[in-house]
Design a protein around this motif. Structure first.
Motif, PDB file in Angstrom:
ATOM      1  N   VAL A 248       0.865  -1.158  -0.132  1.00 44.99           N
ATOM      2  CA  VAL A 248       0.019  -0.056  -0.073  1.00 44.99           C
ATOM      3  C   VAL A 248       0.815   1.102   0.047  1.00 44.99           C
ATOM      4  CG1 VAL A 248      -2.021  -1.134   1.322  1.00 44.99           C
ATOM      5  CG2 VAL A 248      -0.023   0.102   2.384  1.00 44.99           C
ATOM      6  N   GLU A 249       0.348   2.543   0.042  1.00 40.21           N
ATOM      7  CA  GLU A 249       1.164   3.517  -0.270  1.00 40.21           C
ATOM      8  C   GLU A 249       1.481   3.918   1.339  1.00 40.21           C
ATOM      9  OE1 GLU A 249       1.768   5.803  -2.705  1.00 40.21           O
ATOM     10  OE2 GLU A 249       1.333   4.011  -3.782  1.00 40.21           O
ATOM     11  N   PRO A 250       2.527   4.556   1.528  1.00 42.07           N
ATOM     12  CA  PRO A 250       2.981   4.753   2.924  1.00 42.07           C
ATOM     13  C   PRO A 250       1.976   5.172   4.023  1.00 42.07           C
ATOM     14  CG  PRO A 250       4.695   5.683   1.502  1.00 42.07           C
ATOM     15  CD  PRO A 250       3.335   5.282   0.581  1.00 42.07           C
ATOM     16  N   ASP A 251       1.148   6.227   3.724  1.00 49.05           N
ATOM     17  CA  ASP A 251       0.346   6.545   4.851  1.00 49.05           C
ATOM     18  C   ASP A 251      -0.798   5.795   5.194  1.00 49.05           C
ATOM     19  OD1 ASP A 251      -0.605   8.773   6.921  1.00 49.05           O
ATOM     20  OD2 ASP A 251      -2.362   8.634   5.624  1.00 49.05           O
ATOM     21  N   ALA A 252      -1.258   4.788   4.096  1.00 50.04           N
ATOM     22  CA  ALA A 252      -2.275   3.869   4.228  1.00 50.04           C
ATOM     23  C   ALA A 252      -1.933   2.604   5.043  1.00 50.04           C
ATOM     24  CB  ALA A 252      -2.531   3.372   2.593  1.00 50.04           C
ATOM     25  N   ILE A 253      -0.666   2.438   5.323  1.00 48.87           N
ATOM     26  CA  ILE A 253      -0.171   1.378   6.097  1.00 48.87           C
ATOM     27  C   ILE A 253      -0.998   1.217   7.518  1.00 48.87           C
ATOM     28  CG2 ILE A 253       1.672   2.170   7.341  1.00 48.87           C
ATOM     29  CD1 ILE A 253       1.454  -1.495   5.643  1.00 48.87           C
ATOM     30  N   PHE A 254      -1.450   2.367   8.315  1.00 43.70           N
ATOM     31  CA  PHE A 254      -1.774   2.641   9.232  1.00 43.70           C
ATOM     32  C   PHE A 254      -3.444   2.168   9.310  1.00 43.70           C
ATOM     33  CE2 PHE A 254       1.200   5.823   9.510  1.00 43.70           C
ATOM     34  CZ  PHE A 254       2.057   5.349  10.182  1.00 43.70           C
ATOM     35  N   ASP A 255      -3.722   1.925   8.130  1.00 45.92           N
ATOM     36  CA  ASP A 255      -5.486   1.741   8.049  1.00 45.92           C
ATOM     37  C   ASP A 255      -5.550   0.281   7.567  1.00 45.92           C
ATOM     38  OD1 ASP A 255      -6.175   4.365   8.682  1.00 45.92           O
ATOM     39  OD2 ASP A 255      -5.596   4.864   6.783  1.00 45.92           O
ATOM     40  N   VAL A 256      -4.241  -0.394   7.425  1.00 49.62           N
ATOM     41  CA  VAL A 256      -4.562  -2.023   6.913  1.00 49.62           C
ATOM     42  C   VAL A 256      -5.144  -2.736   8.017  1.00 49.62           C
ATOM     43  CG1 VAL A 256      -3.339  -3.772   6.080  1.00 49.62           C
ATOM     44  CG2 VAL A 256      -2.689  -1.419   5.295  1.00 49.62           C
ATOM     45  N   PRO A 257      -6.146  -3.585   7.945  1.00 50.06           N
ATOM     46  CA  PRO A 257      -6.528  -4.711   8.855  1.00 50.06           C
ATOM     47  C   PRO A 257      -5.554  -5.542   9.264  1.00 50.06           C
ATOM     48  CG  PRO A 257      -8.291  -4.015   7.188  1.00 50.06           C
ATOM     49  CD  PRO A 257      -6.999  -3.704   6.730  1.00 50.06           C
ATOM     50  N   CYS A 258      -5.201  -5.704  10.383  1.00 49.86           N
ATOM     51  CA  CYS A 258      -4.096  -6.798  10.777  1.00 49.86           C
ATOM     52  C   CYS A 258      -4.056  -7.032  12.076  1.00 49.86           C
ATOM     53  CB  CYS A 258      -2.754  -6.169  10.184  1.00 49.86           C
ATOM     54  SG  CYS A 258      -2.245  -4.513  11.170  1.00 49.86           S
ATOM     55  N   ASP A 272      -0.305  10.640  18.142  1.00 54.19           N
ATOM     56  CA  ASP A 272      -1.914  10.840  18.452  1.00 54.19           C
ATOM     57  C   ASP A 272      -2.670  10.457  17.083  1.00 54.19           C
ATOM     58  OD1 ASP A 272      -1.636  11.586  21.016  1.00 54.19           O
ATOM     59  OD2 ASP A 272      -0.945  13.736  20.739  1.00 54.19           O
ATOM     60  N   ASP A 273      -2.186  10.987  16.065  1.00 49.93           N
ATOM     61  CA  ASP A 273      -2.692  10.559  14.877  1.00 49.93           C
ATOM     62  C   ASP A 273      -2.975   9.310  14.497  1.00 49.93           C
ATOM     63  OD1 ASP A 273      -2.674  13.186  14.472  1.00 49.93           O
ATOM     64  OD2 ASP A 273      -0.891  13.761  13.426  1.00 49.93           O
ATOM     65  N   THR A 274      -1.914   8.323  14.793  1.00 45.69           N
ATOM     66  CA  THR A 274      -1.817   6.864  14.173  1.00 45.69           C
ATOM     67  C   THR A 274      -2.505   5.912  15.101  1.00 45.69           C
ATOM     68  OG1 THR A 274       0.273   6.590  15.127  1.00 45.69           O
ATOM     69  CG2 THR A 274       0.116   7.511  12.770  1.00 45.69           C
ATOM     70  N   ILE A 275      -2.542   6.211  16.370  1.00 45.02           N
ATOM     71  CA  ILE A 275      -2.994   5.133  17.164  1.00 45.02           C
ATOM     72  C   ILE A 275      -4.709   4.946  16.785  1.00 45.02           C
ATOM     73  CG2 ILE A 275      -3.763   4.803  19.822  1.00 45.02           C
ATOM     74  CD1 ILE A 275      -1.293   5.895  20.395  1.00 45.02           C
ATOM     75  N   ALA A 280      -4.651  -3.112  14.995  1.00 47.95           N
ATOM     76  CA  ALA A 280      -3.890  -4.279  15.523  1.00 47.95           C
ATOM     77  C   ALA A 280      -3.998  -4.244  16.995  1.00 47.95           C
ATOM     78  CB  ALA A 280      -2.483  -4.543  14.755  1.00 47.95           C
ATOM     79  N   PRO A 281      -4.269  -5.628  17.402  1.00 44.54           N
ATOM     80  CA  PRO A 281      -3.952  -5.746  18.869  1.00 44.54           C
ATOM     81  C   PRO A 281      -2.550  -6.101  19.249  1.00 44.54           C
ATOM     82  CG  PRO A 281      -4.421  -7.947  17.886  1.00 44.54           C
ATOM     83  CD  PRO A 281      -4.708  -7.073  16.795  1.00 44.54           C
ATOM     84  N   ILE A 282      -1.420  -6.185  18.360  1.00 39.75           N
ATOM     85  CA  ILE A 282      -0.261  -6.034  18.473  1.00 39.75           C
ATOM     86  C   ILE A 282       0.583  -5.257  17.857  1.00 39.75           C
ATOM     87  CG2 ILE A 282       1.897  -7.552  18.424  1.00 39.75           C
ATOM     88  CD1 ILE A 282       0.258 -10.065  18.990  1.00 39.75           C
ATOM     89  N   ILE A 283       1.572  -4.512  18.446  1.00 38.79           N
ATOM     90  CA  ILE A 283       2.602  -3.671  17.937  1.00 38.79           C
ATOM     91  C   ILE A 283       3.886  -4.102  18.236  1.00 38.79           C
ATOM     92  CG2 ILE A 283       3.180  -1.286  17.513  1.00 38.79           C
ATOM     93  CD1 ILE A 283       0.481  -0.170  18.189  1.00 38.79           C
ATOM     94  N   ARG A 295       3.295   8.766  26.955  1.00 35.10           N
ATOM     95  CA  ARG A 295       2.026   8.497  27.246  1.00 35.10           C
ATOM     96  C   ARG A 295       1.348   7.921  25.858  1.00 35.10           C
ATOM     97  NH1 ARG A 295      -1.147  11.901  24.258  1.00 35.10           N
ATOM     98  NH2 ARG A 295      -0.019  13.636  22.878  1.00 35.10           N
ATOM     99  N   HIS A 296       1.914   7.658  24.894  1.00 34.82           N
ATOM    100  CA  HIS A 296       1.186   6.793  23.908  1.00 34.82           C
ATOM    101  C   HIS A 296       1.594   5.209  24.356  1.00 34.82           C
ATOM    102  CE1 HIS A 296       2.336  10.433  21.491  1.00 34.82           C
ATOM    103  NE2 HIS A 296       0.883  10.485  21.418  1.00 34.82           N
ATOM    104  N   GLY A 297       2.572   4.934  25.020  1.00 32.13           N
ATOM    105  CA  GLY A 297       2.391   3.529  25.634  1.00 32.13           C
ATOM    106  C   GLY A 297       1.382   3.252  26.496  1.00 32.13           C
ATOM    107  N   ASP A 298       1.195   4.462  27.289  1.00 37.62           N
ATOM    108  CA  ASP A 298      -0.022   4.404  28.136  1.00 37.62           C
ATOM    109  C   ASP A 298      -1.430   4.128  27.509  1.00 37.62           C
ATOM    110  OD1 ASP A 298       1.687   4.707  30.473  1.00 37.62           O
ATOM    111  OD2 ASP A 298       1.796   6.728  29.927  1.00 37.62           O
ATOM    112  N   ILE A 299      -1.455   4.765  26.552  1.00 37.45           N
ATOM    113  CA  ILE A 299      -2.654   4.933  25.775  1.00 37.45           C
ATOM    114  C   ILE A 299      -2.989   3.296  25.163  1.00 37.45           C
ATOM    115  CG2 ILE A 299      -3.982   5.710  23.603  1.00 37.45           C
ATOM    116  CD1 ILE A 299      -2.640   8.352  24.344  1.00 37.45           C
ATOM    117  N   LEU A 300      -1.820   2.754  24.657  1.00 41.75           N
ATOM    118  CA  LEU A 300      -1.845   1.479  24.251  1.00 41.75           C
ATOM    119  C   LEU A 300      -2.265   0.609  25.027  1.00 41.75           C
ATOM    120  CD1 LEU A 300       1.552   1.333  21.831  1.00 41.75           C
ATOM    121  CD2 LEU A 300      -0.936   1.532  21.207  1.00 41.75           C
ATOM    122  N   GLN A 301      -1.578   0.576  26.416  1.00 41.20           N
ATOM    123  CA  GLN A 301      -2.030  -0.357  27.503  1.00 41.20           C
ATOM    124  C   GLN A 301      -3.568  -0.115  27.826  1.00 41.20           C
ATOM    125  OE1 GLN A 301      -1.231   0.640  31.430  1.00 41.20           O
ATOM    126  NE2 GLN A 301      -1.000  -1.406  31.957  1.00 41.20           N
TER     127      GLN A 301
END
Length: 385
Positions: A248-258, A272-275, A280-283, A295-301
């Protein structure tokens, strides 16, 4: 202790550059000493400037409690000298944690050369860089990193003995880094689904350079369905043609179901923009400094996402290089066996995170820093005898 491993407040783009007035203000308002203080004490920061050979280099030695500081030499066209300093300070500190958590008898350091690796490389430049490393007399050992390669290390080796990752020894660390990331992804799968089997799992890889390509190969061989992207079209084409992956195009990778999102570019991709876009349940990926801010690690948790801390999962390369420095000398078999243990390291971090109800990046920091503290205590006790 964990906050120093990640980017300061402000907005950052997917490749780690400060965005907008807030980001620029952070970089421009900081003095050298303020930058160092904000990221915690560093034992030594060296500025090497050799105009005739066009060298502008910063070497940061963060901590040598566990041994000489090992960390790669990055070459990048930083927009400002402040950005270069920011990068080397973050990276050197992260190397202390990385080397510690993987049980290496090495401290943390890093160096950066300000320049474009596509156009500015010369033998004179790397000779001058080697001389700068030599002046530290072994407190810092360098190796390849983003923008440099094993041949560049050969040129530096002409001026200093304190270089690892040479072609005749451990060579290119990328395959070992990729193997470690692959094993880390399997560990995350084990923790989430009760099985490390990736057959049929969907993985989105952001960045298919040397490490990302090898990672994609491991995943395809394991039966995973892989989608890739990169800012360089030729790298996407290579992966598609040789591995049969989707793209996919570079920016579209964040929207790929995975099932797994794998950041393997330069960093700052989890923000903030990509989370909200990453489903995906795993990064779990190879990039350094994946969290734009702690804080983005806190948000993921809070979202229930398993995040494999970058310096834990991407330690395969440094484990391989460090094998050169053992009394027995380099062994690819021993290096590979040690890299395989990243599976256990990632599981250990996830288990501590769950037990203490803390984000995984904090759990990793605690494990890594405890080893440094234990070593300091042992050294103090020994000195009193």
């Amino acid at each position: 202790m964990g906050r120093g491993l990640h980017r300061p407040a402000g907005r950052w783009d997917a490749q780690g550059w400060p965005q907008g007035a807030a980001g620029k203000g952070v970089m421009r308002s900081m003095t050298v000493f303020e930058s160092i203080a904000r990221l915690g004490p560093h034992e030594q920061v060296v500025f090497a400037h050799d105009p005739p050979r066009r060298l502008r280099m910063i070497i940061a030695v963060h901590d040598t409690t566990l041994g000489p500081a090992l960390g790669g030499c990055r070459m990048w066209p930083y927009r400002t000298e402040e950005e270069a300093l920011e990068d080397v300070l973050r990276l050197s500190r992260a190397m202390t944690y990385k080397n510690s958590i993987h049980g290496l008898r090495l401290g943390g350091g890093k160096s950066v050369i300000i320049g474009d690796p596509r156009t500015d490389k010369t033998s004179d430049l790397f000779e001058a860089a080697g001389e700068a490393v030599e002046r530290l007399q072994g407190r810092y050992i360098t190796a390849e990193d983003v923008g440099t390669n094993a041949q560049d290390m050969v040129m530096m080796r002409n001026a200093t003995a304190y270089v690892a990752g040479l072609p005749q020894t451990s060579g290119d660390p990328s395959p070992f880094t990729a193997l470690g990331v692959f094993r880390g992804i399997q560990a995350c799968a084990q923790a989430l689904w009760g099985s490390s089997d990736l057959d049929g799992r969907r993985v989105a890889i952001q960045g298919v350079g040397s490490v990302g390509f090898h990672l994609a190969r491991h995943l395809v061989q394991a039966g995973a369905r892989v989608t890739v992207t990169d800012i360089r079209p030729e790298k996407i084409l290579r992966a598609v043609e040789q591995l049969g992956v989707d793209s996919v195009e570079p920016d579209a990778i964040f929207d790929v179901p995975c099932d797994v999102f794998s950041p393997c570019a330069l960093g700052g991709a989890i923000n903030d923009d990509t989370i909200p876009r990453i489903k995906a349940p795993i990064i779990a990926g190879a990039a350094n400094n994946q969290l734009a801010e702690p804080r983005h690690g806190d948000i993921l948790q809070q979202r229930g996402v398993i995040y494999a801390p970058d310096y834990v999962i991407n330690g395969g390369g440094v484990i391989n290089v460090a094998e050169e420095l053992t009394p027995e000398g380099y062994s690819a078999e021993r290096a590979r066996a040690k890299v395989e243990r990243i599976f256990d390291r990632v599981l250990e971090v996830i288990e501590l995170s769950r037990r203490r109800n803390i984000p995984t990046y904090r759990a990793a920091d605690e494990i890594a820093w405890q080893r440094v503290q234990d070593a300091r205590a042992a050294l103090k006790a020994h000195s009193r005898r």
